[in-house]
Design an enzyme around this catalytic site. Structure first.
Site, PDB file in Angstrom:
ATOM      1  N   ARG A  35     -11.443 -20.045  52.842  1.00 33.65           N
ATOM      2  CA  ARG A  35     -10.418 -20.514  52.378  1.00 33.65           C
ATOM      3  C   ARG A  35     -10.494 -20.447  50.831  1.00 33.65           C
ATOM      4  O   ARG A  35      -9.507 -21.096  50.336  1.00 33.65           O
ATOM      5  CB  ARG A  35      -9.813 -22.061  52.686  1.00 33.65           C
ATOM      6  CG  ARG A  35      -9.406 -22.216  54.106  1.00 33.65           C
ATOM      7  CD  ARG A  35      -8.637 -23.296  54.527  1.00 33.65           C
ATOM      8  NE  ARG A  35      -8.573 -23.331  55.714  1.00 33.65           N
ATOM      9  CZ  ARG A  35      -9.218 -24.021  56.672  1.00 33.65           C
ATOM     10  NH1 ARG A  35     -10.170 -24.939  56.265  1.00 33.65           N
ATOM     11  NH2 ARG A  35      -8.909 -24.146  58.102  1.00 33.65           N
ATOM     12  N   LYS A  73      -3.321 -10.644  41.359  1.00 33.25           N
ATOM     13  CA  LYS A  73      -2.766 -10.147  42.526  1.00 33.25           C
ATOM     14  C   LYS A  73      -4.017  -9.405  43.218  1.00 33.25           C
ATOM     15  O   LYS A  73      -4.724  -8.597  42.842  1.00 33.25           O
ATOM     16  CB  LYS A  73      -1.993  -9.025  42.104  1.00 33.25           C
ATOM     17  CG  LYS A  73      -0.668  -9.649  41.579  1.00 33.25           C
ATOM     18  CD  LYS A  73       0.524  -8.598  41.324  1.00 33.25           C
ATOM     19  CE  LYS A  73       1.749  -9.073  40.824  1.00 33.25           C
ATOM     20  NZ  LYS A  73       2.766  -7.977  41.022  1.00 33.25           N
ATOM     21  N   GLU A 111      -0.061   2.795  32.633  1.00 31.37           N
ATOM     22  CA  GLU A 111       0.137   1.459  32.567  1.00 31.37           C
ATOM     23  C   GLU A 111       0.123   0.974  31.425  1.00 31.37           C
ATOM     24  O   GLU A 111       0.625  -0.068  30.801  1.00 31.37           O
ATOM     25  CB  GLU A 111      -0.815   0.903  33.511  1.00 31.37           C
ATOM     26  CG  GLU A 111      -0.641   0.875  34.994  1.00 31.37           C
ATOM     27  CD  GLU A 111       0.490   0.049  35.506  1.00 31.37           C
ATOM     28  OE1 GLU A 111       0.990  -0.732  34.985  1.00 31.37           O
ATOM     29  OE2 GLU A 111       0.558   0.177  36.796  1.00 31.37           O
ATOM     30  N   LYS A 168      -0.959  -8.219  28.781  1.00 32.97           N
ATOM     31  CA  LYS A 168      -0.722  -8.557  30.060  1.00 32.97           C
ATOM     32  C   LYS A 168      -1.128 -10.125  30.355  1.00 32.97           C
ATOM     33  O   LYS A 168      -0.434 -10.852  31.080  1.00 32.97           O
ATOM     34  CB  LYS A 168      -1.698  -7.635  31.163  1.00 32.97           C
ATOM     35  CG  LYS A 168      -1.307  -8.114  32.493  1.00 32.97           C
ATOM     36  CD  LYS A 168      -1.550  -7.091  33.558  1.00 32.97           C
ATOM     37  CE  LYS A 168      -1.174  -7.561  34.956  1.00 32.97           C
ATOM     38  NZ  LYS A 168      -1.628  -6.946  36.060  1.00 32.97           N
ATOM     39  N   GLU A 207       4.940 -14.714  39.008  1.00 34.58           N
ATOM     40  CA  GLU A 207       5.915 -13.554  39.198  1.00 34.58           C
ATOM     41  C   GLU A 207       7.311 -14.226  39.387  1.00 34.58           C
ATOM     42  O   GLU A 207       8.151 -13.644  40.322  1.00 34.58           O
ATOM     43  CB  GLU A 207       5.599 -12.553  40.077  1.00 34.58           C
ATOM     44  CG  GLU A 207       6.152 -11.265  39.906  1.00 34.58           C
ATOM     45  CD  GLU A 207       5.721 -10.392  40.818  1.00 34.58           C
ATOM     46  OE1 GLU A 207       5.415 -10.554  41.896  1.00 34.58           O
ATOM     47  OE2 GLU A 207       5.405  -9.270  40.368  1.00 34.58           O
ATOM     48  N   ARG A 253       6.984 -12.314  34.058  1.00 30.97           N
ATOM     49  CA  ARG A 253       5.867 -11.335  34.882  1.00 30.97           C
ATOM     50  C   ARG A 253       6.513 -10.223  35.551  1.00 30.97           C
ATOM     51  O   ARG A 253       5.906  -9.266  35.462  1.00 30.97           O
ATOM     52  CB  ARG A 253       4.949 -12.146  35.653  1.00 30.97           C
ATOM     53  CG  ARG A 253       4.086 -11.434  36.035  1.00 30.97           C
ATOM     54  CD  ARG A 253       2.698 -11.944  36.807  1.00 30.97           C
ATOM     55  NE  ARG A 253       2.025 -11.332  37.663  1.00 30.97           N
ATOM     56  CZ  ARG A 253       0.776 -11.585  37.991  1.00 30.97           C
ATOM     57  NH1 ARG A 253       0.377 -12.918  38.050  1.00 30.97           N
ATOM     58  NH2 ARG A 253      -0.113 -10.675  38.441  1.00 30.97           N
ATOM     59  N   ASN A 292       6.606  -5.046  36.522  1.00 25.35           N
ATOM     60  CA  ASN A 292       6.931  -4.236  37.358  1.00 25.35           C
ATOM     61  C   ASN A 292       7.949  -3.155  37.106  1.00 25.35           C
ATOM     62  O   ASN A 292       8.100  -2.318  37.775  1.00 25.35           O
ATOM     63  CB  ASN A 292       8.203  -5.052  38.559  1.00 25.35           C
ATOM     64  CG  ASN A 292       6.926  -5.993  39.362  1.00 25.35           C
ATOM     65  OD1 ASN A 292       5.956  -5.743  39.683  1.00 25.35           O
ATOM     66  ND2 ASN A 292       7.563  -7.165  39.773  1.00 25.35           N
ATOM     67  N   HIS A 311       7.746   0.514  38.421  1.00 24.68           N
ATOM     68  CA  HIS A 311       7.097   0.428  40.019  1.00 24.68           C
ATOM     69  C   HIS A 311       8.150   0.378  41.200  1.00 24.68           C
ATOM     70  O   HIS A 311       7.666   0.656  42.292  1.00 24.68           O
ATOM     71  CB  HIS A 311       6.220  -1.006  40.073  1.00 24.68           C
ATOM     72  CG  HIS A 311       5.127  -0.905  39.138  1.00 24.68           C
ATOM     73  ND1 HIS A 311       4.841  -0.467  37.888  1.00 24.68           N
ATOM     74  CD2 HIS A 311       3.703  -1.076  39.653  1.00 24.68           C
ATOM     75  CE1 HIS A 311       3.779  -0.590  37.634  1.00 24.68           C
ATOM     76  NE2 HIS A 311       2.739  -0.751  38.324  1.00 24.68           N
ATOM     77  N   HIS A 334       6.323   2.978  42.997  1.00 27.84           N
ATOM     78  CA  HIS A 334       5.897   2.624  44.392  1.00 27.84           C
ATOM     79  C   HIS A 334       6.186   3.248  45.476  1.00 27.84           C
ATOM     80  O   HIS A 334       5.533   3.982  46.446  1.00 27.84           O
ATOM     81  CB  HIS A 334       5.937   1.028  44.779  1.00 27.84           C
ATOM     82  CG  HIS A 334       4.739   0.257  44.283  1.00 27.84           C
ATOM     83  ND1 HIS A 334       4.673  -1.063  44.252  1.00 27.84           N
ATOM     84  CD2 HIS A 334       3.470   0.554  43.878  1.00 27.84           C
ATOM     85  CE1 HIS A 334       3.899  -1.662  44.078  1.00 27.84           C
ATOM     86  NE2 HIS A 334       3.120  -0.547  43.659  1.00 27.84           N
ATOM     87  N   HIS A 336      -1.976   6.247  41.645  1.00 27.07           N
ATOM     88  CA  HIS A 336      -1.266   5.297  41.234  1.00 27.07           C
ATOM     89  C   HIS A 336      -0.325   5.524  39.970  1.00 27.07           C
ATOM     90  O   HIS A 336       0.791   5.326  39.820  1.00 27.07           O
ATOM     91  CB  HIS A 336      -1.901   3.609  41.461  1.00 27.07           C
ATOM     92  CG  HIS A 336      -0.622   2.814  40.965  1.00 27.07           C
ATOM     93  ND1 HIS A 336       0.319   2.309  41.836  1.00 27.07           N
ATOM     94  CD2 HIS A 336      -0.748   1.768  39.912  1.00 27.07           C
ATOM     95  CE1 HIS A 336       0.899   1.289  41.066  1.00 27.07           C
ATOM     96  NE2 HIS A 336       0.324   0.790  40.110  1.00 27.07           N
TER      97      HIS A 336
END
Lengths: 533, 533
Positions: A289, A311, A353, A394, A404, A408, A412, A415, A419, A432
């Site tokens: 956990r 993330k 990026e 960042k 997010e 934040r 994206n 993206h 993506h 990427h």
């Protein structure tokens, strides 16, 4: 040189050590409690009893902010409660190096009693003092954790002094997230930084996650990590590439760690790019956990992007990163030396990026990249400054919005379409960063057409990306392949997708756009064939 | 009847609605702002400006605590900031029903302006008021979320009144964890409670996770859930039993949800026992980096244990629950009607966790069970009260220690040996509760031998468990099979395991014990053959 701020509970040694740091650095020294007493003509204890704690805190805050904003570089010893004010603490993190000093409660009590001074928040018997210090320590734990480094002072102060100076010299980027805070070191060729950072966590065992390419290219770094003998270690070597960012590889990490019989003090180390970091981080977030992990990013992309923000996850047949968690690392060491063995294409992809964060948050960085062009890759000192700035930006975004829910989302940018382009290429044809470069240009075209981004910004961004060696335009085939993946976007809510679009260089706004606008709009028809101006 | 406390921002309707609630319930009504003004002979605005906010908050806190502790049942409208004090808020949750009222900012501004009163925290232009109310709303979100229910008041107050009265009548158990807060309804036969709770989340789609046994035994409940038409729904039916609490089943939930094209407003519903709840909760915590889930526990064990506390996960070949997360549900509805189709053996097994929480936290509940014996299973009203009390106790423990860093460890009593016994039996021979019953008795034997638990407590606990129809002693074979699994305990740190041991009925202390003491000590030799006194 930047200012140095020392924080910590009463008795942790702020005043004594502060004077020593100032002497070594040749800087002026201010102890805020003494300065407040000088200004008011009364002792802190008198101020507390006559004006009450809130009035004292207001004086303290005003003084602290003044000391950070008057342009003088100095060493400041804060009062014990000064950094509990969010504004003061964040200002200190931005203005210089903030170091938290700590010592066992018994040491704090002994020092405080020996000093013989009246401490307004303590008083009473030694037992009551211990109890009260424990409470303060607990109540302030989240604030004290938000710093550039923590130094224990229950030992000769000469040794503690050296540790403070080392933190000041490193000047890591702080990622202040309460008790989940951590720092990012941006260095160029120093394997001991990684082993020191890991040793500080006192791990019971290490699970080192890497991939076959990195294990070969960075075999000296890997060997030096294992040779350091920090704890019983197990290396998990994954097959390289986004195509392997899948459940079986995550399960391989789980199996290795649990087969090793780890306990909750085990630490996962990720040595590799974003794929290794995301999967290793996900495994860490779910083992028992949640155990700790340290990121050692080896690609430019993972240094500026994947290693900051917490993330984690892996890809699912229906889309990228669709299974994952938010789990912050305990430490990140971005060592630019790793780039020496990284293929040029991957280094260039990482710059996408950097362009993204510059375009959405920092015009100065964007213009710096425009001036430098591809030469930034040749000048390691310049590159290190650019990487550090991108990470700072960042971190600044993430610290205001860890999960997010708002700000934040600007990260994206590029993206939503990027993506989908990457998924359409089945993760193998495009890196990427390459997909994100195309995604940014495509989304800017949409933004210009909708009047949400200024006219010409698409062309300017495309020119910068091409100057950095990146393709700005997807082919028609790539766009057609991407279309089915647009709807799988995590940011979709019903029939809308929230798309961040730059409103200027260095500024960005998030717009809820109809999915149909992306799927069937001009982007997927005329755009790919439109020439770059 | 208990007191009712209304909280919310200024203009949310606390005073007006409070008077209406009081009239309907025939209770006296107090508006704390008015009461403070009456006592001080000055308006709230005057108190703010003359004494400052901290002094006002101290007055407010003292009044609120007095109103909760004088034994009078009443309706109280709190000031907007009253519940931001942790002590006041927790006292209100324990003393009665705490309801948060909410309305859009524009409504709050219009009402506040219409009332014409001076609001010390606002003032200025309507734009400034909107801005300030938004800030207050954000700053207080975590405190306002800790309540028994939230009611929107941007509509005829008669309708809002009915919602408040419904919450008061239900009196759910509150699980106050800041913005991760939720409530547990303990009811007996009311499927609409589940559909209402789910509808309130406004899900974009539902992933209903259940198992084949439950889908058959509770087919009417499942059908009524789907018939309610809350959102596009997908049912994932897992094979039943702990033996299937494995990665492939978790992956089946991921595949079903992602195949459905869910977005972040999707909600996972778990209808079943602890296995279904743990796997469904884990899938929810990792889908799109975390979506919401609602637990509908169908076994006594999952009602009192698995559905409270946010532990999710699945079993690994090396041990139980070794992969998982902490992820709080958005709502839990424990409907005792489900027990009517649960095999007797499973109901009895569920009582083991009730005995555990009673023995570690609440002597009165333990003695109540001793008096009732197995008759508690025949009297549904009594059973509902016992289940509710067990959930309250667990919620009280978890709210003080969400991530198992301290107090929450007492909930592991019986689990160090119990889990190993269960693993040794390969999850098929023994139900979880049956293994925990044996684990508790074995750990008490260890506690008595070490002088950490009072002499005779093992015998008394064994007698209660046997009166409830549970076996208290593992066989020698079961203990031998369990031994290899002791070291895989998540609570292990190095060579020690932290073992909670009752120091009296209703009290418990955690002791770090040598793993060898458990593995090779008397427990695994002479204990199983020692007769129960």
């Amino acid at each position: 040189m930047h200012s140095v701020f020392l924080s910590g509970l009463m008795g942790s040694g702020k005043s004594t050590l502060g004077a020593m740091v100032a002497a070594r650095l040749g800087l002026p020294f201010v102890d805020t409690d003494r300065e407040l007493e000088r200004e008011a003509g009364r002792t802190v204890a008198e101020l507390f009893s006559s004006e009450g704690e809130p009035a004292f805190r207001a004086r303290e805050r005003a003084l602290a902010l003044r000391l950070m904003r008057d342009g003088v570089v100095r060493v400041v010893a804060f009062g014990g409660g000064t950094v509990t004010n969010d504004e003061v603490r964040h200002a200190a993190l931005d203005a210089g190096t903030l170091v938290t000093l700590r010592a066992p409660t018994e040491t704090l009590v002994a020092r405080t009693a020996a000093a013989g001074s009246v401490r307004p928040l303590l008083g009473g018997s030694p037992e009551a003092m211990v109890q009260r210090l424990r409470e303060l320590s607990l109540a302030r734990a989240a604030a004290y954790a938000e710093c550039h480094g923590t130094v224990g002072t229950d030992r000769p102060l000469e040794n503690a002094l050296e540790d403070v100076l080392r933190i000041v010299a490193r000047r890591p980027v702080a990622m202040p997230l309460g008790e989940r805070s951590y720092v990012v070191d941006v260095i160029d060729g120093d394997p001991s930084r990684s082993t020191d950072a890991i040793a500080a966590l006192r791990p019971s065992s290490l699970i080192v996650v890497t991939d076959a390419n990195v294990a070969e290219a960075r075999k000296d770094d890997l060997a030096s990590l294992l040779r350091a003998g920090l704890a019983p270690s197990r290396v998990v070597t994954l097959p390289p590439g986004e195509v392997h960012k899948t459940l079986p590889q995550v399960a391989a990490i789980w199996d290795a760690a649990l087969g090793q019989g780890i306990d909750r003090n085990a630490v996962v180390i990720t040595l590799g790019g974003g794929v290794v970091g995301d999967m290793g981080g996900f495994a860490a977030s779910t083992l028992l956990r949640g155990i700790r992990f340290v990121q050692l990013p080896t690609t430019l992309l993972s240094m500026v992007d994947a290693s900051v923000g917490g993330k984690t996850g892996f890809d699912h047949p229906t889309g990228k990163n669709l299974v994952g968690t938010f789990h912050q690392p305990s430490h990140v060491v971005a060592d630019l030396a790793h780039l020496s063995t990284l293929p040029d294409r991957e280094v260039r992809a990482g710059l996408a990026e950097v362009v993204k964060i510059a375009l959405t948050c920092d015009a100065a960085l964007f213009e710096d990249l425009e001036r430098a062009g591809r030469a930034v890759l040749e000048d390691r000192t310049h590159l290190q400054a650019v990487v550090r700035r991108a990470i700072e930006l960042k971190a600044w975004v993430v610290r205001q919005d860890e999960r997010e829910a708002g700000l934040r989302e600007v990260l994206n940018f590029g993206h939503t379409i990027g993506h989908a382009v990457e998924s359409g290429a089945e993760y193998t044809q495009l890196l990427h960063g390459e997909a994100i470069a195309m995604g940014m240009v495509a989304e800017l075209a949409l933004g210009e057409r909708l009047g949400l981004s200024p006219s010409g910004l698409r062309g300017r961004t495309a020119r910068l990306l091409e100057a950095l060696g990146l393709r700005a335009e997807p082919s028609n085939a790539e766009m057609v392949a991407a279309r089915p993946f647009l709807g799988a976007d995590k940011k979709r809510r019903g029939s809308h997708v929230r798309v961040p679009l730059p409103s200027a260089v260095g500024a960005c706004t998030v717009h809820p756009l109809e999915l149909a606008l992306l799927e069937d709009g001009p982007n997927f028809g005329s755009l790919p064939s439109a020439p770059v101006p």
